[in-house]
Design a protein around this motif. Structure first.
Motif, PDB file in Angstrom:
ATOM      1  N   ARG A 143      54.456  -2.450  36.670  1.00  0.00           N
ATOM      2  CA  ARG A 143      54.003  -1.069  37.228  1.00  0.00           C
ATOM      3  C   ARG A 143      53.697   0.025  36.111  1.00  0.00           C
ATOM      4  O   ARG A 143      53.371   0.921  36.147  1.00  0.00           O
ATOM      5  CB  ARG A 143      55.124  -0.718  38.027  1.00  0.00           C
ATOM      6  CG  ARG A 143      55.259  -1.483  39.299  1.00  0.00           C
ATOM      7  CD  ARG A 143      56.127  -0.657  40.298  1.00  0.00           C
ATOM      8  NE  ARG A 143      55.076   0.438  40.915  1.00  0.00           N
ATOM      9  CZ  ARG A 143      55.508   1.253  41.767  1.00  0.00           C
ATOM     10  NH1 ARG A 143      56.726   1.046  42.165  1.00  0.00           N
ATOM     11  NH2 ARG A 143      54.861   2.212  42.039  1.00  0.00           N
ATOM     12  N   GLY A 144      54.083  -0.705  34.661  1.00  0.00           N
ATOM     13  CA  GLY A 144      53.716   0.252  33.262  1.00  0.00           C
ATOM     14  C   GLY A 144      54.834   1.015  33.252  1.00  0.00           C
ATOM     15  O   GLY A 144      56.013   0.792  33.741  1.00  0.00           O
ATOM     16  N   PRO A 145      54.733   2.157  32.287  1.00  0.00           N
ATOM     17  CA  PRO A 145      55.619   3.102  31.856  1.00  0.00           C
ATOM     18  C   PRO A 145      56.615   3.680  32.973  1.00  0.00           C
ATOM     19  O   PRO A 145      56.171   4.070  34.091  1.00  0.00           O
ATOM     20  CB  PRO A 145      54.680   4.173  31.131  1.00  0.00           C
ATOM     21  CG  PRO A 145      53.834   3.457  30.805  1.00  0.00           C
ATOM     22  CD  PRO A 145      53.221   2.507  31.738  1.00  0.00           C
ATOM     23  N   LYS A 146      58.026   3.798  32.548  1.00  0.00           N
ATOM     24  CA  LYS A 146      58.876   4.362  33.941  1.00  0.00           C
ATOM     25  C   LYS A 146      59.810   5.327  32.776  1.00  0.00           C
ATOM     26  O   LYS A 146      59.986   4.932  31.643  1.00  0.00           O
ATOM     27  CB  LYS A 146      59.711   3.321  34.468  1.00  0.00           C
ATOM     28  CG  LYS A 146      58.822   2.559  35.501  1.00  0.00           C
ATOM     29  CD  LYS A 146      59.568   1.800  36.378  1.00  0.00           C
ATOM     30  CE  LYS A 146      58.903   1.303  37.825  1.00  0.00           C
ATOM     31  NZ  LYS A 146      59.916   0.685  38.696  1.00  0.00           N
ATOM     32  N   MET A 147      60.546   6.231  33.777  1.00  0.00           N
ATOM     33  CA  MET A 147      61.312   7.253  33.194  1.00  0.00           C
ATOM     34  C   MET A 147      62.320   7.430  34.275  1.00  0.00           C
ATOM     35  O   MET A 147      62.121   7.086  35.325  1.00  0.00           O
ATOM     36  CB  MET A 147      60.797   8.516  32.607  1.00  0.00           C
ATOM     37  CG  MET A 147      60.093   8.209  31.594  1.00  0.00           C
ATOM     38  SD  MET A 147      60.066  10.133  30.823  1.00  0.00           S
ATOM     39  CE  MET A 147      59.143  11.101  32.236  1.00  0.00           C
ATOM     40  N   GLY A 148      63.654   7.727  33.804  1.00  0.00           N
ATOM     41  CA  GLY A 148      64.558   7.997  34.916  1.00  0.00           C
ATOM     42  C   GLY A 148      65.157   9.484  34.839  1.00  0.00           C
ATOM     43  O   GLY A 148      65.150  10.050  33.813  1.00  0.00           O
ATOM     44  N   ALA A 149      65.743  10.006  35.667  1.00  0.00           N
ATOM     45  CA  ALA A 149      66.305  11.280  36.041  1.00  0.00           C
ATOM     46  C   ALA A 149      67.476  11.530  37.018  1.00  0.00           C
ATOM     47  O   ALA A 149      67.312  10.860  38.280  1.00  0.00           O
ATOM     48  CB  ALA A 149      65.277  12.418  36.011  1.00  0.00           C
ATOM     49  N   SER A 150      68.289  12.223  36.688  1.00  0.00           N
ATOM     50  CA  SER A 150      69.539  12.607  37.784  1.00  0.00           C
ATOM     51  C   SER A 150      69.410  14.020  37.887  1.00  0.00           C
ATOM     52  O   SER A 150      69.611  14.793  37.182  1.00  0.00           O
ATOM     53  CB  SER A 150      70.530  11.774  37.310  1.00  0.00           C
ATOM     54  OG  SER A 150      71.577  12.260  38.379  1.00  0.00           O
ATOM     55  N   ALA A 151      69.476  14.637  39.041  1.00  0.00           N
ATOM     56  CA  ALA A 151      69.583  15.980  39.372  1.00  0.00           C
ATOM     57  C   ALA A 151      70.999  16.294  40.313  1.00  0.00           C
ATOM     58  O   ALA A 151      70.934  15.542  41.220  1.00  0.00           O
ATOM     59  CB  ALA A 151      68.222  16.586  40.124  1.00  0.00           C
ATOM     60  N   THR A 152      71.789  17.196  40.180  1.00  0.00           N
ATOM     61  CA  THR A 152      72.752  17.388  40.847  1.00  0.00           C
ATOM     62  C   THR A 152      73.056  19.025  41.269  1.00  0.00           C
ATOM     63  O   THR A 152      72.332  19.931  40.483  1.00  0.00           O
ATOM     64  CB  THR A 152      74.072  17.108  39.958  1.00  0.00           C
ATOM     65  OG1 THR A 152      74.493  18.037  38.765  1.00  0.00           O
ATOM     66  CG2 THR A 152      74.034  15.580  39.638  1.00  0.00           C
ATOM     67  N   THR A 153      73.477  19.270  42.179  1.00  0.00           N
ATOM     68  CA  THR A 153      73.756  20.743  42.621  1.00  0.00           C
ATOM     69  C   THR A 153      74.909  20.504  43.643  1.00  0.00           C
ATOM     70  O   THR A 153      75.389  19.712  44.289  1.00  0.00           O
ATOM     71  CB  THR A 153      72.536  21.320  43.175  1.00  0.00           C
ATOM     72  OG1 THR A 153      72.811  22.888  43.221  1.00  0.00           O
ATOM     73  CG2 THR A 153      72.121  20.691  44.374  1.00  0.00           C
ATOM     74  N   GLN A 154      75.352  21.972  44.211  1.00  0.00           N
ATOM     75  CA  GLN A 154      76.137  21.847  45.170  1.00  0.00           C
ATOM     76  C   GLN A 154      75.825  23.085  46.165  1.00  0.00           C
ATOM     77  O   GLN A 154      75.418  24.224  45.666  1.00  0.00           O
ATOM     78  CB  GLN A 154      77.851  22.182  44.781  1.00  0.00           C
ATOM     79  CG  GLN A 154      78.796  22.320  45.682  1.00  0.00           C
ATOM     80  CD  GLN A 154      80.295  22.156  45.365  1.00  0.00           C
ATOM     81  OE1 GLN A 154      80.476  21.415  44.249  1.00  0.00           O
ATOM     82  NE2 GLN A 154      81.132  22.906  45.984  1.00  0.00           N
ATOM     83  N   ILE A 155      75.910  22.851  47.364  1.00  0.00           N
ATOM     84  CA  ILE A 155      75.637  23.852  48.253  1.00  0.00           C
ATOM     85  C   ILE A 155      76.407  24.148  49.469  1.00  0.00           C
ATOM     86  O   ILE A 155      77.626  23.206  49.560  1.00  0.00           O
ATOM     87  CB  ILE A 155      74.154  23.852  49.096  1.00  0.00           C
ATOM     88  CG1 ILE A 155      74.307  22.304  49.875  1.00  0.00           C
ATOM     89  CG2 ILE A 155      73.066  23.256  47.967  1.00  0.00           C
ATOM     90  CD1 ILE A 155      73.166  22.019  50.709  1.00  0.00           C
TER      91      ILE A 155
END
Length: 203
Positions: A143-155
């Protein structure tokens, strides 16, 4: 529906890349206290979307996210059906959860703050996401170039009209108001669109 990330329009000279969320390797997870003695965890299984990133000035980027609320999964069918009902998410009326950013701030290498509007259960509130990743690319042969990320929050779920609860014998409540959220993303780079040409001659 899907989880989507969209970057705002930037000047033509800016270096902009477009990334799509690989739904098979991404997820939106949550945790909530039950009876004030244990933590119950779950996820929304359908997450898709797109990112266009200003690689010269990340602050000019913007994010929009859409989560399919109908795919909620806590590994217990009866509880999941209750969460889909009008007592909680009311997915027949509000099938998606969306996030649209207002600002992106780089804190350091691979660390960002993203502020924006979260719309859930028909209610919109501003939230702040702590984001890590987006700093290393790998090449997927398929599939070609890939990156990763993680987002966190509290509600607080009550901020979004999710107020169902019941009092237990000890005087506490069955489900806490505070909800922790983690969104894990695997992103695949989208090939730029081929330039278009017009026929005819100019004078």
């Amino acid at each position: 529906t899907a989880l989507m990330l969209v970057i705002a329009t930037v000047p033509g000279l800016a270096q902009v890349s477009t990334w799509e969320i690989d739904s098979g390797h991404s997820g939106a997870h949550f945790s909530v206290r039950h009876l004030m003695i244990a933590t119950v965890r779950g996820e929304f299984r359908k997450v898709t979307g797109t990112i266009q990133m200003d690689e010269r000035d990340i602050s000019k980027s913007s994010v929009e996210a859409v989560i399919d609320a109908t795919t909620i999964d806590t590994r217990e069918e009866r509880r999941d059906n209750h969460l889909r009902s009008a007592n909680f998410f009311d997915v027949a009326k509000f099938p998606t959860i969306t996030f649209k950013s207002k600002s992106v701030t780089r804190l350091g290498e691979g660390k960002f703050k993203v502020a924006g509007d979260l719309t859930m259960h028909g209610v919109t509130k501003e939230v702040l996401l702590d984001v890590e990743g987006l700093n290393a690319q790998v090449n997927d042969p398929r599939r070609g170039p890939k990156m990763g990320a993680s987002a966190t929050t509290q509600i607080k779920r009550s901020d979004f009209g999710l107020t169902w609860n019941r009092v237990v014998e000890t005087g506490g409540v069955a489900v806490s108001d505070e909800v922790g959220i983690i969104i894990d993303l695997e992103l695949v780079k989208k090939a730029p669109a081929a330039p278009t040409t017009s026929g005819g001659s100019s004078k």
